[in-house]
Design an enzyme around this catalytic site. Structure first.
Site, PDB file in Angstrom:
ATOM      1  N   HIS A 196       0.850  -1.102  -0.123  1.00  0.00           N
ATOM      2  CA  HIS A 196       0.000  -0.047  -0.073  1.00  0.00           C
ATOM      3  C   HIS A 196       0.888   1.360  -0.047  1.00  0.00           C
ATOM      4  CE1 HIS A 196      -3.273  -2.558   0.382  1.00  0.00           C
ATOM      5  NE2 HIS A 196      -3.485  -2.729   1.771  1.00  0.00           N
ATOM      6  N   GLU A 436       5.537 -12.360 -20.323  1.00  0.00           N
ATOM      7  CA  GLU A 436       6.250 -12.184 -19.130  1.00  0.00           C
ATOM      8  C   GLU A 436       6.679 -13.627 -18.550  1.00  0.00           C
ATOM      9  OE1 GLU A 436       3.956 -10.125 -16.383  1.00  0.00           O
ATOM     10  OE2 GLU A 436       2.134 -11.374 -16.675  1.00  0.00           O
ATOM     11  N   ASP A 460       8.392  -9.374 -14.983  1.00  0.00           N
ATOM     12  CA  ASP A 460       8.304 -10.721 -14.573  1.00  0.00           C
ATOM     13  C   ASP A 460       9.092 -11.374 -15.357  1.00  0.00           C
ATOM     14  OD1 ASP A 460       6.455 -11.199 -12.331  1.00  0.00           O
ATOM     15  OD2 ASP A 460       4.893 -10.320 -13.654  1.00  0.00           O
ATOM     16  N   ARG A 470      11.639 -10.708  -7.998  1.00  0.00           N
ATOM     17  CA  ARG A 470      11.743  -9.078  -8.163  1.00  0.00           C
ATOM     18  C   ARG A 470      11.647  -8.544  -7.039  1.00  0.00           C
ATOM     19  NH1 ARG A 470       6.348  -8.382 -11.729  1.00  0.00           N
ATOM     20  NH2 ARG A 470       6.291  -6.231 -11.016  1.00  0.00           N
ATOM     21  N   CYS A 507       5.353  -3.146 -21.396  1.00  0.00           N
ATOM     22  CA  CYS A 507       4.785  -2.063 -20.653  1.00  0.00           C
ATOM     23  C   CYS A 507       5.213  -2.384 -18.955  1.00  0.00           C
ATOM     24  CB  CYS A 507       3.093  -2.696 -20.273  1.00  0.00           C
ATOM     25  SG  CYS A 507       2.906  -4.384 -19.811  1.00  0.00           S
TER      26      CYS A 507
HETATM   27  C1  PEP Z   1       5.606  -6.865 -15.837  1.00  0.00           C
HETATM   28  O1  PEP Z   1       5.615  -7.973 -15.331  1.00  0.00           O
HETATM   29  O2  PEP Z   1       6.611  -6.610 -16.476  1.00  0.00           O
HETATM   30  C2  PEP Z   1       4.316  -6.084 -15.687  1.00  0.00           C
HETATM   31  C3  PEP Z   1       4.345  -4.836 -16.577  1.00  0.00           C
HETATM   32  O3  PEP Z   1       3.296  -6.438 -14.845  1.00  0.00           O
HETATM   33  P1  PEP Z   1       3.442  -6.370 -13.531  1.00  0.00           P
HETATM   34  O4  PEP Z   1       4.578  -5.443 -13.200  1.00  0.00           O
HETATM   35  O5  PEP Z   1       2.040  -5.693 -12.887  1.00  0.00           O
HETATM   36  O6  PEP Z   1       3.714  -7.779 -12.897  1.00  0.00           O
HETATM   37 MG    MG Z   2       3.792  -9.160 -14.701  1.00  0.00          MG
END
Ligand code: PEP
Ligand code: MG
Length: 576
Positions: A196, A436, A460, A470, A507
């Site tokens: 959060h 991913e 990911d 991560r 993304c």
């Molecule tokens: C990613 O894994 O790069 C991604 C954009 O999704 P998230 O960070 O929400 O896992």
């Molecule tokens: Mg992801």
């Protein structure tokens, strides 16, 4: 206490949770351990202790209500989180039990509070459901608030004006109040990027670095520190040259921001007229305005699971529809990409068994196909919101072609049911998938005929390719999206998308990374999706690049032996 830290520059690496640079004096919040869980009192003190408890309860509740009122005005998506705190605090059963502990057990108010919260927490800590386990953290925050009230001690937010907050952990309420008084940045010892506090820091655009072990013991209040929220770096007592470098960088960033405004209406294309579409990653309705202010061509990623985090429950179809509709309407005619709930792993999940390796467990599409009752509501809500024809649906964590095909079949069933009820929706709503997992990248040619677009989630993809969690600060140096292994997988997916003429974007966080722009253009992506504050800076870099040169650069990077070699190639390139 380490006094050497006082004199010399020290650097600590954490997890970058919110971008930006801050330079200022530390304000260290040390959560004191309360050690009176067995403090007995004389019977004649019972009425006094009960009054103390009530006074503390009332003042804590009043304070919380005030904060909720502020949240409703300034960060409405945070208010439900804070309301949960208020519910815990004002729970009648818990208050009765605390009173009984004082009256019958002859415990001090502090001890009674400690015992009651410990008892409740035990239940939640052992719960299999991650939502309930998160509740244990909330209980700690509420307990500490009450204990502070009992000791007439409250966190003095005002003192933190223009300071950098350093704390073992930080509650959303404290974070909000610190933001109100103008805190510059946050550093915590614990927390994940999806916590959060991290969500809040990002939505307030305050730099934050998290997961820095023992940092609240290492830094002293008033130490001069630098927070580099882009690199996840904390520099204590910087040398004059370091300080000068960061001061310049900070000024440059601010100056840049002013200048960047002019770029909003400019095209996102390279010097040799190669277009790269710039989209925004958003987590809330409030972020839509930020995306529009910087001229985003659409929304490349809505992390719909934040709706669950905000509401603390899986939203109903109606709640989802309201949310998706509002985003789709506000962005119209630009497209919005709603990613199906990516729950599990370090994000929320409901009704799932405890997993020893949650990142490799029932996450994303696996969860959704396992809980089709939840998936169905989301698909229907997304389909209904698609009536304006500017909505795309995207699937997280796909690893097998079967998952994609099963989902498509399920979506067809949902469409049939909407048709039957004569509810309008976009019959051709594009369905895309995240790339991913290494499996999805390697098999991209097999996926492409069944997908309308690809979006590469490098966060990911990096964690799974390099086997580096991560969220784990101990392997943060191994987690490197510039590693050629990650780049080669990205290239495989991009080439497959080209072969099947479907758009491919990125993304993950690398999309906004200053050093990566030319490389990503050279790899051949069509779209880059970043959080709104990064978008114009990215456009500026695109407009300075040349597609042909970028392709050569990408070829060199793909051949490199290591992430650091890739970085060297990119850095040398910049110097030229
Ligand atoms: C990613 O894994 O790069 C991604 C954009 O999704 P998230 O960070 O929400 O896992
Ligand atoms: Mg992801």
């Amino acid at each position: 206490m380490d006094n050497t830290v006082k004199q010399t520059e020290h650097r600590f690496k954490g997890i970058p949770a919110s971008q930006g640079i801050a330079i200022g004096n530390a304000f260290v919040l040390r959560t004191e351990a309360f050690v009176f869980s067995n403090e007995h009192i004389e019977p004649e003190r019972i009425p006094e202790e009960i009054t103390r408890f009530h006074t503390a309860l009332e003042s804590s509740a009043a304070e919380l209500q005030q904060i909720i009122a502020i949240a409703e005005k300034e960060a409405s998506h945070v208010a439900p989180i804070l309301e949960t705190y208020l519910l815990i605090l004002t729970d009648e059963t818990a208050s009765d039990s605390i009173r009984r502990r004082i009256q019958r057990g002859f415990y001090s108010a502090e001890s009674a509070v400690m015992q009651e919260f410990d008892a409740q927490k035990q239940f939640f800590t052992l719960a299999k459901d991650p939502i309930l386990r998160e509740r244990a953290v909330e209980l700690d925050h509420v307990r500490d608030r009450l204990l502070n009230g009992l000791r007439n001690r409250s966190v003095s937010h005002a003192e933190a004006e223009n300071s950098i907050i350093v704390a073992p952990s930080i509650t959303p309420t404290d974070l909000m109040m610190f933001n109100q008084v103008g805190a510059l940045a946050f550093v915590t010892e614990v927390g994940g990027i999806a916590s959060h506090a991290s969500i809040l820091a990002r939505s307030f655009s305050i730099p934050a670095v998290i997961g820095v072990r023992n940092i609240a013991q290492t830094i002293h209040s008033d130490d001069l520190i630098i927070i580099d929220g882009n690199a996840g770096l904390i520099i204590i007592n910087p040398k004059p040259e370091t300080l000068a470098k960061y001061q310049k960088r900070k000024l440059d960033t601010e100056e840049n921001k002013r200048k960047l405004g002019k770029l909003v209406t400019e095209k996102s294309e390279t010097l040799d007229k190669h277009s790269v579409h710039l989209l925004a990653n958003i987590d809330s309705i409030e972020d839509v305005a930020a995306a529009q202010d910087v001229g985003a061509e659409g929304i490349g990623l809505i992390r719909s699971e934040y709706l669950i985090i905000q509401r603390q429950h899986f939203p109903t179809e109606e709640e989802q529809l309201d949310w998706y509709n509002e985003i789709a309407e506000r962005m119209y005619p630009c497209h919005v990409t709603i990613r199906a709930f990516d729950v599990g792993s370090d994000k929320y999940a409901e009704g799932l068994p405890h997993e020893d390796n949650p990142a490799l467990g029932v996450r994303g599409i696996r969860f959704l196909l396992h809980r089709k009752d939840i998936f169905k509501l989301q698909i229907k809500a997304v389909l209904c919101a698609s009536k304006y024809r500017n909505v795309r649906l995207m699937l997280p964590m796909i690893a097998t072609v079967d998952e994609l095909l099963e989902t498509k079949e399920f979506i067809e069933k949902c469409k049939a049911s909407l048709r039957k009820s004569k509810i309008p929706f976009d019959e051709r709503m594009p369905l895309g998938m995240m790339i991913e997992t290494p499996a999805a990248a390697l098999m991209a040619l097999n996926f492409a005929p069944h997908a309308d677009f690809f979006s590469i989630g490098t966060n990911d993809l990096t964690q799974y390719t390099l086997a580096a969690d991560r969220t784990n600060e101990y392997v943060a140096d191994i987690f490197d999206p510039f590693h050629p292994a990650v780049l080669r997988l990205m290239k495989t997916a991009i080439d497959a998308a080209k072969a099947f003429h479907i758009p491919v974007g990125i993304c993950g966080e690398i999309a906004g990374h200053a050093a990566a722009t030319e490389l990503l253009i050279g790899l051949g992506v069509d779209e880059l999706s970043v959080s709104p504050p990064l978008l114009l800076e990215l456009k500026k870099r695109i407009r300075k690049s040349e597609f042909l040169k970028a392709q050569t650069l990408a070829t060199m990077a793909l051949r490199a032996n290591s992430g650091s070699e890739v970085r060297k190639i990119l850095a040398n390139r910049k110097k030229k």
